[in-house]
Design a protein around this motif. Structure first.
Motif, PDB file in Angstrom:
ATOM      1  N   PHE A  35       0.628  49.443  50.843  1.00  0.00           N
ATOM      2  CA  PHE A  35       0.798  48.112  51.437  1.00  0.00           C
ATOM      3  C   PHE A  35       1.079  48.254  52.925  1.00  0.00           C
ATOM      4  CE2 PHE A  35       2.112  47.941  47.044  1.00  0.00           C
ATOM      5  CZ  PHE A  35       1.489  46.801  46.570  1.00  0.00           C
ATOM      6  N   VAL A  36       0.737  47.227  53.681  1.00  0.00           N
ATOM      7  CA  VAL A  36       0.990  47.269  55.126  1.00  0.00           C
ATOM      8  C   VAL A  36       1.903  46.107  55.525  1.00  0.00           C
ATOM      9  CG1 VAL A  36      -1.143  48.451  55.749  1.00  0.00           C
ATOM     10  CG2 VAL A  36      -1.131  45.956  55.507  1.00  0.00           C
ATOM     11  N   PRO A  37       2.604  46.259  56.660  1.00  0.00           N
ATOM     12  CA  PRO A  37       3.469  45.173  57.122  1.00  0.00           C
ATOM     13  C   PRO A  37       2.676  43.883  57.303  1.00  0.00           C
ATOM     14  CG  PRO A  37       3.934  47.179  58.355  1.00  0.00           C
ATOM     15  CD  PRO A  37       2.717  47.461  57.512  1.00  0.00           C
ATOM     16  N   GLY A  38       3.299  42.767  57.014  1.00  0.00           N
ATOM     17  CA  GLY A  38       2.646  41.484  57.196  1.00  0.00           C
ATOM     18  C   GLY A  38       2.116  40.880  55.911  1.00  0.00           C
ATOM     19  N   TRP A  58       9.771  51.611  54.166  1.00  0.00           N
ATOM     20  CA  TRP A  58      10.860  50.650  54.021  1.00  0.00           C
ATOM     21  C   TRP A  58      10.280  49.249  53.802  1.00  0.00           C
ATOM     22  CZ3 TRP A  58      16.133  51.045  56.681  1.00  0.00           C
ATOM     23  CH2 TRP A  58      16.505  52.379  56.885  1.00  0.00           C
ATOM     24  N   VAL A  59      10.963  48.444  53.003  1.00  0.00           N
ATOM     25  CA  VAL A  59      10.613  47.030  52.876  1.00  0.00           C
ATOM     26  C   VAL A  59      11.878  46.196  53.068  1.00  0.00           C
ATOM     27  CG1 VAL A  59       8.809  47.610  51.178  1.00  0.00           C
ATOM     28  CG2 VAL A  59      11.025  46.760  50.398  1.00  0.00           C
ATOM     29  N   CYS A  60      11.696  44.909  53.312  1.00  0.00           N
ATOM     30  CA  CYS A  60      12.871  44.032  53.324  1.00  0.00           C
ATOM     31  C   CYS A  60      12.668  42.913  52.326  1.00  0.00           C
ATOM     32  CB  CYS A  60      13.158  43.496  54.725  1.00  0.00           C
ATOM     33  SG  CYS A  60      12.164  42.133  55.258  1.00  0.00           S
ATOM     34  N   SER A  61      13.765  42.520  51.690  1.00  0.00           N
ATOM     35  CA  SER A  61      13.695  41.377  50.776  1.00  0.00           C
ATOM     36  C   SER A  61      14.493  40.242  51.406  1.00  0.00           C
ATOM     37  CB  SER A  61      14.222  41.736  49.390  1.00  0.00           C
ATOM     38  OG  SER A  61      15.417  42.434  49.457  1.00  0.00           O
ATOM     39  N   TYR A  62      13.904  39.064  51.359  1.00  0.00           N
ATOM     40  CA  TYR A  62      14.518  37.933  52.057  1.00  0.00           C
ATOM     41  C   TYR A  62      14.241  36.646  51.312  1.00  0.00           C
ATOM     42  CZ  TYR A  62       9.781  37.094  53.854  1.00  0.00           C
ATOM     43  OH  TYR A  62       8.441  36.863  53.950  1.00  0.00           O
ATOM     44  N   LYS A  63      15.028  35.662  51.647  1.00  0.00           N
ATOM     45  CA  LYS A  63      14.823  34.318  51.105  1.00  0.00           C
ATOM     46  C   LYS A  63      14.514  33.354  52.234  1.00  0.00           C
ATOM     47  CE  LYS A  63      16.713  32.232  47.715  1.00  0.00           C
ATOM     48  NZ  LYS A  63      16.327  32.208  46.274  1.00  0.00           N
ATOM     49  N   GLN A  76      14.919  47.811  51.247  1.00  0.00           N
ATOM     50  CA  GLN A  76      14.757  48.818  50.194  1.00  0.00           C
ATOM     51  C   GLN A  76      14.114  50.061  50.786  1.00  0.00           C
ATOM     52  OE1 GLN A  76      14.139  45.445  49.157  1.00  0.00           O
ATOM     53  NE2 GLN A  76      16.163  45.554  48.213  1.00  0.00           N
ATOM     54  N   ILE A  77      14.556  51.195  50.274  1.00  0.00           N
ATOM     55  CA  ILE A  77      14.081  52.497  50.737  1.00  0.00           C
ATOM     56  C   ILE A  77      13.506  53.255  49.538  1.00  0.00           C
ATOM     57  CG2 ILE A  77      15.768  52.547  52.624  1.00  0.00           C
ATOM     58  CD1 ILE A  77      17.355  54.561  50.820  1.00  0.00           C
ATOM     59  N   PRO A  78      12.847  54.389  49.770  1.00  0.00           N
ATOM     60  CA  PRO A  78      12.246  55.116  48.652  1.00  0.00           C
ATOM     61  C   PRO A  78      13.248  55.362  47.505  1.00  0.00           C
ATOM     62  CG  PRO A  78      11.397  55.984  50.680  1.00  0.00           C
ATOM     63  CD  PRO A  78      12.448  54.976  51.069  1.00  0.00           C
ATOM     64  N   ASN A  95      11.303  36.978  48.567  1.00  0.00           N
ATOM     65  CA  ASN A  95      10.105  37.633  49.094  1.00  0.00           C
ATOM     66  C   ASN A  95      10.401  39.102  49.363  1.00  0.00           C
ATOM     67  OD1 ASN A  95       8.280  35.196  49.840  1.00  0.00           O
ATOM     68  ND2 ASN A  95      10.296  34.673  50.618  1.00  0.00           N
ATOM     69  N   ILE A  96       9.380  39.944  49.242  1.00  0.00           N
ATOM     70  CA  ILE A  96       9.506  41.345  49.640  1.00  0.00           C
ATOM     71  C   ILE A  96       8.334  41.678  50.546  1.00  0.00           C
ATOM     72  CG2 ILE A  96       9.552  43.736  48.873  1.00  0.00           C
ATOM     73  CD1 ILE A  96      10.902  42.879  46.353  1.00  0.00           C
ATOM     74  N   GLU A  97       8.652  42.167  51.742  1.00  0.00           N
ATOM     75  CA  GLU A  97       7.640  42.432  52.751  1.00  0.00           C
ATOM     76  C   GLU A  97       7.831  43.834  53.317  1.00  0.00           C
ATOM     77  OE1 GLU A  97       7.463  39.418  55.917  1.00  0.00           O
ATOM     78  OE2 GLU A  97       6.727  40.996  57.228  1.00  0.00           O
ATOM     79  N   PRO A  98       6.734  44.606  53.519  1.00  0.00           N
ATOM     80  CA  PRO A  98       6.873  45.942  54.097  1.00  0.00           C
ATOM     81  C   PRO A  98       7.366  45.867  55.542  1.00  0.00           C
ATOM     82  CG  PRO A  98       4.725  45.691  53.057  1.00  0.00           C
ATOM     83  CD  PRO A  98       5.348  44.325  53.118  1.00  0.00           C
ATOM     84  N   VAL A  99       8.272  46.748  55.893  1.00  0.00           N
ATOM     85  CA  VAL A  99       8.723  46.903  57.268  1.00  0.00           C
ATOM     86  C   VAL A  99       7.854  47.963  57.954  1.00  0.00           C
ATOM     87  CG1 VAL A  99      10.637  47.751  58.694  1.00  0.00           C
ATOM     88  CG2 VAL A  99      11.095  46.209  56.782  1.00  0.00           C
ATOM     89  N   THR A 100       7.411  48.943  57.164  1.00  0.00           N
ATOM     90  CA  THR A 100       6.523  50.018  57.614  1.00  0.00           C
ATOM     91  C   THR A 100       5.364  50.079  56.610  1.00  0.00           C
ATOM     92  OG1 THR A 100       7.486  51.696  56.181  1.00  0.00           O
ATOM     93  CG2 THR A 100       8.575  51.348  58.308  1.00  0.00           C
ATOM     94  N   PRO A 101       4.322  50.866  56.887  1.00  0.00           N
ATOM     95  CA  PRO A 101       3.363  51.128  55.813  1.00  0.00           C
ATOM     96  C   PRO A 101       4.109  51.705  54.605  1.00  0.00           C
ATOM     97  CG  PRO A 101       2.515  51.908  57.893  1.00  0.00           C
ATOM     98  CD  PRO A 101       3.938  51.524  58.155  1.00  0.00           C
ATOM     99  N   VAL A 102       3.689  51.296  53.420  1.00  0.00           N
ATOM    100  CA  VAL A 102       4.479  51.547  52.219  1.00  0.00           C
ATOM    101  C   VAL A 102       3.598  52.098  51.112  1.00  0.00           C
ATOM    102  CG1 VAL A 102       5.414  50.173  50.300  1.00  0.00           C
ATOM    103  CG2 VAL A 102       6.419  49.965  52.564  1.00  0.00           C
TER     104      VAL A 102
END
Lengths: 242, 242
Positions: A35-38, A58-63, A76-78, A95-102
């Motif tokens: 997955f890629v950021p965005g 890394w990804v981030c989960s947000y509301k 979230q990390i590996p 929502n969960i979105e990549p912060v870096t390529p994942v």
């Protein structure tokens, strides 16, 4: 046997994993995806979501709120599960979105349930991991509710350190951190300008340096004291279940 | 068969429980104990804690900080696990104190683990319950981080309503609530005076009345709209696992 996955490393802090447990975990890692950021991995309000185990990045989960606000709940990390709650709830509550390529492994829920049936120790370990995720959210709640900006930021960066070290992605003193000050701000309930000021203050106090994508603890004990940080919710001295 | 326990009622929202699951749950309820307000059931920093299933009464879980602050993380109602995380972590990361006189069943962790081994569906149901607890803490984090005092208070009281209704302790429109404005304040990150003002405002808007230990939703839909409340994280239309 292949090298232990970040998830296996993490769960090993809680339970001494048997060869059977380990090969069960390996089987959960077969459907690897990138997955890629965005692009959201999990999207708030959608049903029939997939759960993942994060392997790289890394990804981030947000509301997102109807009033336009956004709150980052956690990163979230590996080794972390993504969207496990959304699968159990049928509808994603975040929502969960990549912060870096994942890279993440898709977990079919029926595979997870049959893994539980075959190796109940693994079910307990996953319950421990879910409780640990909850404990982190509790700390973030306490941080926003009761810690000042300096304590809150220090606590968050110490937490990343302990989490990353457990999965072999950092040392006690330093780790690579891909987060922008904007992302940190949305997690800490501060403005990016305020985060910038707090990081400068921590550096000038000789406690921590966040520079060129790397966090270094210049005075680990001093930082722990400032943040009142107790890593008992993240790691253990040897597995609890043998 | 005895009447379903609040825990059995709650888990039934997630999984269709077999007779075997139900009798396993009954066995976890054997060591019933009573507690009174003022004495912690679980004490932050202590190890070798016991976990409980709450059968009667309300408790609150909170964290004390070295800087003197206190943050109430959540309140637990009948059917909720108490201190499960503390048992899995070996050391309690929070306090649990009765709000009212309480009856709770002591759960020996080895009993829980062997229950998981015998009925893996139950393990999945407990994982769901733990994820639901986490989702509530997420909502409290989002509330303190991004909702104004009015939205935040409305969301919290709607959440109690959905939780209590699921375990048979309230209707869609009303429930008994033993919480003082001081306790609500410590959970919402507001002062007791502010809570008092917000509750008066909600009443004057014709949305909600909190009087004599009872919360009544005067305009349920209006309140849901104000708080942007979606109960998907608390309840389901029929069990997910059959």
């Amino acid at each position: 046997m292949t090298e232990a996955s970040p998830l296996a490393r993490k769960l090993a802090a809680f339970v001494a994993l048997s060869d059977e447990d380990l090969s069960m975990l390996d089987r959960l890692h077969q459907r690897r995806r990138k997955f890629v950021p965005g692009v959201d991995l999990v999207h708030q309000g959608q049903s029939n979501q997939t759960a993942y185990i994060l392997a790289k990045g890394w990804v981030c989960s947000y509301k997102l709120l109807a009033n336009g606000g956004r709150q980052i709940v956690d990163f979230q990390i590996p080794g972390d599960f993504l969207g496990l709650r959304s699968v159990l709830f049928r509808t994603a509550d975040h929502n969960i979105e990549p912060v870096t390529p994942v890279e993440a492994s898709e977990v079919i829920i029926s595979d997870l349930l049959s893994a539980f049936a075959d190796t109940p120790r693994l079910a307990t370990a996953v319950l421990w991991a879910a409780s640990r995720d909850e404990a982190m959210v509790v700390e973030h709640l306490v941080g926003i509710g009761r810690r000042n900006a300096l304590e809150r930021t220090a606590h968050y960066l110490l937490e990343f350190g302990a989490r990353l070290k457990l999965v072999g992605l950092g040392t006690k003193m330093s780790y690579a951190c891909p987060l922008s000050q904007y992302l940190l701000a949305d997690a800490l309930g501060l403005s990016a300008v305020h985060v910038n000021r707090v990081l400068r203050q921590l550096r000038e106090m000789g406690l921590l340096t966040f520079h060129n994508g790397r966090v270094t603890f210049d005075d680990f004990e001093g930082l722990v004291a400032l943040a009142d940080f107790d890593k008992a919710y993240l790691d253990h001295d040897g597995p609890l279940l043998r």
